[in-house]
Design an enzyme around this catalytic site. Structure first.
Site, mmCIF file in Angstrom:
data_model
loop_
_atom_site.group_PDB
_atom_site.id
_atom_site.type_symbol
_atom_site.label_atom_id
_atom_site.label_comp_id
_atom_site.label_asym_id
_atom_site.label_seq_id
_atom_site.Cartn_x
_atom_site.Cartn_y
_atom_site.Cartn_z
ATOM 1 N N HIS A 306 0.851 -1.193 0.000
ATOM 2 C CA HIS A 306 0.000 0.000 0.000
ATOM 3 C C HIS A 306 0.884 1.239 0.000
ATOM 4 C CE1 HIS A 306 -3.074 2.934 1.226
ATOM 5 N NE2 HIS A 306 -3.958 2.046 0.829
ATOM 6 N N ASP A 363 -7.659 -4.252 -0.736
ATOM 7 C CA ASP A 363 -8.177 -4.411 -2.099
ATOM 8 C C ASP A 363 -8.147 -5.867 -2.537
ATOM 9 O OD1 ASP A 363 -8.662 -1.637 -2.649
ATOM 10 O OD2 ASP A 363 -6.510 -1.354 -2.812
#
Length: 429
Positions: A306, A363
């Site tokens: 991330h 995600d």
């Protein structure tokens, strides 16, 4: 106390930069007077080191893997709260008592229906239009229906807008889903909780009864909590920037939906499923991961790591548990889901990925959950938009509630075009 200044090394001219301090995290150096005093702009592409506002809603410490909503760690909220309670917290700053929560929940349930004439708007879209295109247009059009309660300076109007927007976005998204599949629109049921109602509107049909799986509803509820807000990201900043002009709030939210649509933002979980399609079979996973390790291959591992979280994404730890619960409960025999679990296994045990902090992120797991629930890939980002609407509304409201902080956004630029030129007649060119 530490102080900062900007120094012109050639002239010795100096401008003091007052510190703007918050409760947690780094202070901000106020550069607002630099241009007036030094005829100089600050340059920060992507605003990665620039504070655009003060906010009391969300705090992120990417190095430590911390995410707080109004001071509460997101893992505590995901494990013990509900999306509606978290929505109240994000909007009002404090957790509700039972009466406040019941009243808020009842208000959201009463506002879930959309104006019947809005259904004709969907007819104007082609059957294969992306649902995010529909969300952007339909939400923007809401200002035509509620123009009498869009006085941004009126606290009551802001509250009405907040409740309407949070209540209607699942209905709008579900209608886009039905349009895509050519199925009849299903009206919301006030007897159902927020996530159960969404599942009903998406998957129920008039011809037969639909039974909501509580595991599926709970997984969505947790996912929505984790996606409810994420500080000054691209879409939230877009909502604030649009809102700074004084535009009606529905137009501001529509701009946020458009920003979220981008594959580098809300479309990241779609990229996870596309990656699984490219891998094709579980027997190809190791070969694929070897290519990921080869920096010359150009192969990227989607849904891992991330930009903000340099250690681990605290949301991923929570949603991983829900992901495995859903897969166990639904007993789905899907090669792509088997593929995803193999990717997870390798990433969590391979020193290459562990040393680079390339852990599965939110995600990755959200895409797997949506896939398991039968939600098509093009609906992944609308699902994200449903959850993030709470954050957008809260930031818009926070900005409008503070007259001192409501200043129209006007970024500067470093001009790199042609210098001043004289126009020449066409006959001389």
């Amino acid at each position: 106390m530490t102080s900062y200044s900007l120094l012109n090394n050639e002239t010795g001219e100096k401008v003091d930069l007052p510190l703007v301090k918050g409760t947690l995290g780094p202070a901000g150096a106020d550069v607002g007077k630099v241009y007036d005093k030094m005829d100089l702009f600050t340059y920060d592409p992507g605003f990665t080191s620039t504070c655009s506002c003060k906010s009391a809603i969300t705090y992120i410490d990417g190095d430590q893997g911390i995410l707080l909503y109004r001071g509460y760690p997101v893992d505590q909220l995901a494990n013990h709260s509900s999306f509606i309670e978290v929505a109240y917290l994000i909007l009002h700053g404090e957790l509700p008592n039972k009466t406040e929560l019941d009243e808020f929940d009842a208000s959201i349930r009463r506002h879930t229906m959309i104006n019947e004439s809005l259904l004709s708007f969907y007819k104007g879209f082609n059957y294969d239009a992306h649902p995010m295109a529909m969300l952007t247009g339909i939400v923007g059009s809401l200002s035509a229906f509620y123009h009498d309660t869009t006085n941004n300076k009126d606290p009551k109007h802001r509250e009405i807008f907040a409740h309407r927007m949070i209540a209607k976005i699942p209905t709008i998204a579900a209608a886009a889903y039905k349009k895509y599949f050519g199925q009849p629109f299903m009206y919301p049921k006030n007897s159902l909780d927020y996530c159960s109602n969404l599942l009903h509107m998406m998957f129920a049909v008039p011809a037969e009864d639909y039974e909501i799986n509580p595991v599926a509803a709970k997984a969505l509820d947790v996912l929505f909590i984790l996606h409810a807000d994420h500080e000054q990201n691209a879409s939230t900043s877009t909502v604030r920037m649009a809102g700074s002009t004084g535009t009606n709030p529905y137009a501001a939210i529509s701009s946020g939906i458009a920003a979220l649509w981008g594959p580098a933002h809300g479309g990241a979980n779609e990229a996870v499923l596309r990656m699984l399609e490219e891998i094709g079979d579980v027997k190809n996973v190791q070969t694929f991961m070897d290519k990921v390790k080869d920096k010359n291959s150009g192969v990227r591992l989607m849904g891992f790591g991330h930009r903000v979280y340099k250690n681990f994404d605290p949301r991923a730890t929570i949603i991983r548990e829900q992901c495995h619960k859903v897969l166990k409960e639904l007993k789905i025999d899907d090669p792509q889901l088997e593929l995803a679990m193999k990717l997870e296994e390798i990433a969590l045990n391979d020193d290459y990925f562990k040393s680079r902090k390339l852990y599965p992120n939110v995600d990755f797991y959200s895409g797997i959950i949506y896939k398991a629930l039968g939600i098509p890939v093009n609906m992944f980002t609308p699902m994200f938009a449903i959850a993030r609407t709470v954050g957008w509304v809260a930031h818009w409201n926070e900005m409008n509630a503070d007259p001192a902080g409501l200043k129209i956004a006007r970024p500067r630029q470093v001009y790199t075009g042609a210098p001043v030129r004289e126009y020449q007649a066409i006959s001389t060119r």
